[in-house]
Motif scaffolding. Structure first.
Motif, PDB file in Angstrom:
ATOM      1  N   PHE A   4       0.796  -1.412   0.070  1.00  0.00           N
ATOM      2  CA  PHE A   4      -0.144   0.089   0.140  1.00  0.00           C
ATOM      3  C   PHE A   4       0.730   1.107   0.499  1.00  0.00           C
ATOM      4  CE2 PHE A   4      -2.599   3.088   2.285  1.00  0.00           C
ATOM      5  CZ  PHE A   4      -3.779   3.671   1.214  1.00  0.00           C
ATOM      6  N   GLN A   5       0.599   2.430  -0.978  1.00  0.00           N
ATOM      7  CA  GLN A   5       1.517   3.020  -0.497  1.00  0.00           C
ATOM      8  C   GLN A   5       0.440   4.713  -0.567  1.00  0.00           C
ATOM      9  OE1 GLN A   5       3.784   3.429  -3.365  1.00  0.00           O
ATOM     10  NE2 GLN A   5       3.699   1.394  -3.707  1.00  0.00           N
ATOM     11  N   VAL A   6       2.301   5.061   0.367  1.00  0.00           N
ATOM     12  CA  VAL A   6       2.275   5.787   1.201  1.00  0.00           C
ATOM     13  C   VAL A   6       2.662   7.280   0.872  1.00  0.00           C
ATOM     14  CG1 VAL A   6       0.479   5.444   3.533  1.00  0.00           C
ATOM     15  CG2 VAL A   6       2.546   5.380   3.771  1.00  0.00           C
ATOM     16  N   PRO A   7       2.852   8.639   1.712  1.00  0.00           N
ATOM     17  CA  PRO A   7       3.453   8.843   0.826  1.00  0.00           C
ATOM     18  C   PRO A   7       5.701   8.863   1.712  1.00  0.00           C
ATOM     19  CG  PRO A   7       1.686   9.818   1.567  1.00  0.00           C
ATOM     20  CD  PRO A   7       1.370   9.312   2.055  1.00  0.00           C
ATOM     21  N   GLY A   8       5.846   8.701   0.799  1.00  0.00           N
ATOM     22  CA  GLY A   8       7.509   8.054   1.032  1.00  0.00           C
ATOM     23  C   GLY A   8       7.491   7.278   1.555  1.00  0.00           C
ATOM     24  N   ALA A   9       6.520   5.983   1.162  1.00  0.00           N
ATOM     25  CA  ALA A   9       7.080   4.774   1.834  1.00  0.00           C
ATOM     26  C   ALA A   9       5.488   3.878   1.061  1.00  0.00           C
ATOM     27  CB  ALA A   9       6.979   4.747   3.176  1.00  0.00           C
ATOM     28  N   THR A  10       6.451   2.379   1.006  1.00  0.00           N
ATOM     29  CA  THR A  10       5.616   1.341   0.725  1.00  0.00           C
ATOM     30  C   THR A  10       5.225   0.500   2.090  1.00  0.00           C
ATOM     31  OG1 THR A  10       5.647   1.517  -1.928  1.00  0.00           O
ATOM     32  CG2 THR A  10       5.140  -0.701  -1.179  1.00  0.00           C
ATOM     33  N   LEU A  11       3.883   0.653   2.445  1.00  0.00           N
ATOM     34  CA  LEU A  11       3.928  -0.659   3.525  1.00  0.00           C
ATOM     35  C   LEU A  11       2.966  -2.244   3.025  1.00  0.00           C
ATOM     36  CD1 LEU A  11       1.408   1.932   5.539  1.00  0.00           C
ATOM     37  CD2 LEU A  11       3.960   1.645   5.677  1.00  0.00           C
ATOM     38  N   PHE A  12       3.773  -2.923   3.705  1.00  0.00           N
ATOM     39  CA  PHE A  12       3.780  -3.719   3.486  1.00  0.00           C
ATOM     40  C   PHE A  12       2.772  -4.819   4.180  1.00  0.00           C
ATOM     41  CE2 PHE A  12       3.902  -9.030   4.861  1.00  0.00           C
ATOM     42  CZ  PHE A  12       3.667  -9.470   3.573  1.00  0.00           C
ATOM     43  N   TYR A  13       1.382  -5.129   4.180  1.00  0.00           N
ATOM     44  CA  TYR A  13       0.977  -5.341   5.143  1.00  0.00           C
ATOM     45  C   TYR A  13      -0.201  -7.028   4.678  1.00  0.00           C
ATOM     46  CZ  TYR A  13      -3.120  -4.252   1.718  1.00  0.00           C
ATOM     47  OH  TYR A  13      -4.180  -4.239   0.764  1.00  0.00           O
ATOM     48  N   GLU A  14      -0.580  -7.624   5.565  1.00  0.00           N
ATOM     49  CA  GLU A  14      -2.045  -8.651   5.620  1.00  0.00           C
ATOM     50  C   GLU A  14      -2.726  -9.454   6.161  1.00  0.00           C
ATOM     51  OE1 GLU A  14       1.260 -12.972   4.643  1.00  0.00           O
ATOM     52  OE2 GLU A  14       1.986 -11.268   6.525  1.00  0.00           O
ATOM     53  N   THR A  15      -3.548  -9.546   5.323  1.00  0.00           N
ATOM     54  CA  THR A  15      -5.203  -9.430   6.181  1.00  0.00           C
ATOM     55  C   THR A  15      -5.376 -11.332   6.782  1.00  0.00           C
ATOM     56  OG1 THR A  15      -6.284  -9.844   4.184  1.00  0.00           O
ATOM     57  CG2 THR A  15      -5.939  -7.419   5.796  1.00  0.00           C
ATOM     58  N   ASN A  16      -6.010 -11.419   7.591  1.00  0.00           N
ATOM     59  CA  ASN A  16      -6.151 -13.170   8.160  1.00  0.00           C
ATOM     60  C   ASN A  16      -7.360 -12.861   8.647  1.00  0.00           C
ATOM     61  OD1 ASN A  16      -6.731 -15.931   8.551  1.00  0.00           O
ATOM     62  ND2 ASN A  16      -4.553 -15.332  10.195  1.00  0.00           N
ATOM     63  N   GLY A  17      -8.299 -13.765   8.801  1.00  0.00           N
ATOM     64  CA  GLY A  17      -9.550 -13.162   8.683  1.00  0.00           C
ATOM     65  C   GLY A  17     -11.118 -12.875   8.126  1.00  0.00           C
ATOM     66  N   SER A  18     -12.227 -12.660   8.689  1.00  0.00           N
ATOM     67  CA  SER A  18     -13.014 -11.830   8.280  1.00  0.00           C
ATOM     68  C   SER A  18     -13.902 -10.946   9.531  1.00  0.00           C
ATOM     69  CB  SER A  18     -13.939 -12.597   7.708  1.00  0.00           C
ATOM     70  OG  SER A  18     -14.783 -13.616   8.837  1.00  0.00           O
ATOM     71  N   GLY A  19     -14.251 -10.382   9.269  1.00  0.00           N
ATOM     72  CA  GLY A  19     -15.826  -9.533  10.508  1.00  0.00           C
ATOM     73  C   GLY A  19     -14.491  -7.896  10.855  1.00  0.00           C
ATOM     74  N   PRO A  20     -15.435  -6.991  11.359  1.00  0.00           N
ATOM     75  CA  PRO A  20     -14.666  -6.286  11.914  1.00  0.00           C
ATOM     76  C   PRO A  20     -13.318  -6.167  11.509  1.00  0.00           C
ATOM     77  CG  PRO A  20     -15.810  -7.356  13.677  1.00  0.00           C
ATOM     78  CD  PRO A  20     -16.011  -7.767  13.087  1.00  0.00           C
ATOM     79  N   ALA A  21     -12.404  -4.927  10.967  1.00  0.00           N
ATOM     80  CA  ALA A  21     -11.033  -4.551  10.751  1.00  0.00           C
ATOM     81  C   ALA A  21     -10.282  -4.529  12.385  1.00  0.00           C
ATOM     82  CB  ALA A  21     -10.493  -3.546  10.084  1.00  0.00           C
TER      83      ALA A  21
END
Length: 270
Positions: A4-21
């Motif tokens: 995910f692109q943010v100003p000045g950086a690229t963030l690596f992330y993962e999601t697992n499961g379902s339901g509210p964040a």
């Protein structure tokens, strides 16, 4: 794997499961890998979001950095990631150690993005009472001096002794050797240079936190509530007319007791 692109950086992330964040903000390691086991246990009830904070592991820098305001930028990154994954809905957040300093700043800068935030043992020196605050602050500063003189592994020795139980100290010493994580050396250096002398010395901002007291859960730990970081949530909770909850294990309970830890988070977040 998502980036995910943010100003000045690229963030690596993962999601697992379902339901509210439910965003999990890591502490000094900077990497979401520390939450893998706990995220798996949270998955039946939440969409658990783990990520590497800016500059750590797989979240790389892409432009000029404003290091004078790095804490605010860290919080803004978390808010942007939440908005991206949760589609703008208020979300749950669990933040630990220096990540809890990020989480507190996230709440103050982006309160509408948060449903409930659990702040687990933020190492805020200024919250500690006289007689504990001064030596803890000095040992934290001394760790940086040792790092500059002798390197990260030597500096971690003193830092580990004052912040972790004997059981967790063994885990931390293994991690300090940087053999278990290919990004470990870089993460240690980045943390020493840009975080150690900033996040623990952040202002308390008690009056601002009072505005959002109903959104905050302060959390200490079963085994380390008498260590400096474990004392902080108890002190802050009292200042806001609340009582800190007690999570399983010690400062690294999400690593050592992931099932019980996840169950406690789920119980208190409901």
């Amino acid at each position: 794997m998502p980036n995910f692109q943010v100003p000045g950086a690229t963030l690596f992330y993962e999601t697992n499961g379902s339901g509210p964040a439910l965003l999990l903000i890591p502490g000094a390691s900077g990497t979401g890998n520390v939450f893998k086991k706990t995220a798996n246990k949270l998955a039946p009830d939440f969409t658990a979001i783990t990520y590497d904070r800016r500059g750590f592991s797989k979240s790389y820098l892409t432009g000029k950095q404003d290091y004078a305001n790095r804490l605010d930028q860290d919080a803004d990154d978390a808010a942007a990631l939440l908005k991206h994954v949760a589609k703008g809905k208020p979300s749950f957040v669990f933040a630990t150690s220096s990540g809890a300093v990020v989480g507190r700043t996230l709440l103050l800068r982006h309160p509408d993005s948060i449903e409930t935030i659990m702040l687990h043992e933020p190492p805020l020196c200024k919250a500690l009472p006289d007689g504990i605050r001064e030596p803890y602050s000095e040992k934290t500063k001394n760790a940086y001096d040792v790092y500059r003189e002798k390197g990260a592994i030597a500096a971690m020795e003193g830092f580990i002794d004052v912040n972790f139980t004997p059981r967790e100290a063994k885990i931390m010493r293994l991690g300090a050797q940087a053999h278990v994580d290919p990004f470990g050396v870089g993460n240690q250096l980045y943390w020493f240079e840009f975080e150690l002398l900033v996040y623990p010395f952040a202002e308390l901002r008690i009056e601002e936190m009072k505005k959002y007291a109903d959104k905050i859960i302060f959390a200490t730990s079963e085994e380390a509530s008498d260590l400096p970081a474990g004392m902080v949530p108890q002190i802050l909770a009292e200042k806001l007319g609340k009582k800190a909850i007690v999570l399983p294990g010690a400062h690294l309970g999400y690593l050592t007791e992931p099932e019980d830890f996840a169950q406690a988070i789920t119980t208190y977040m409901e």
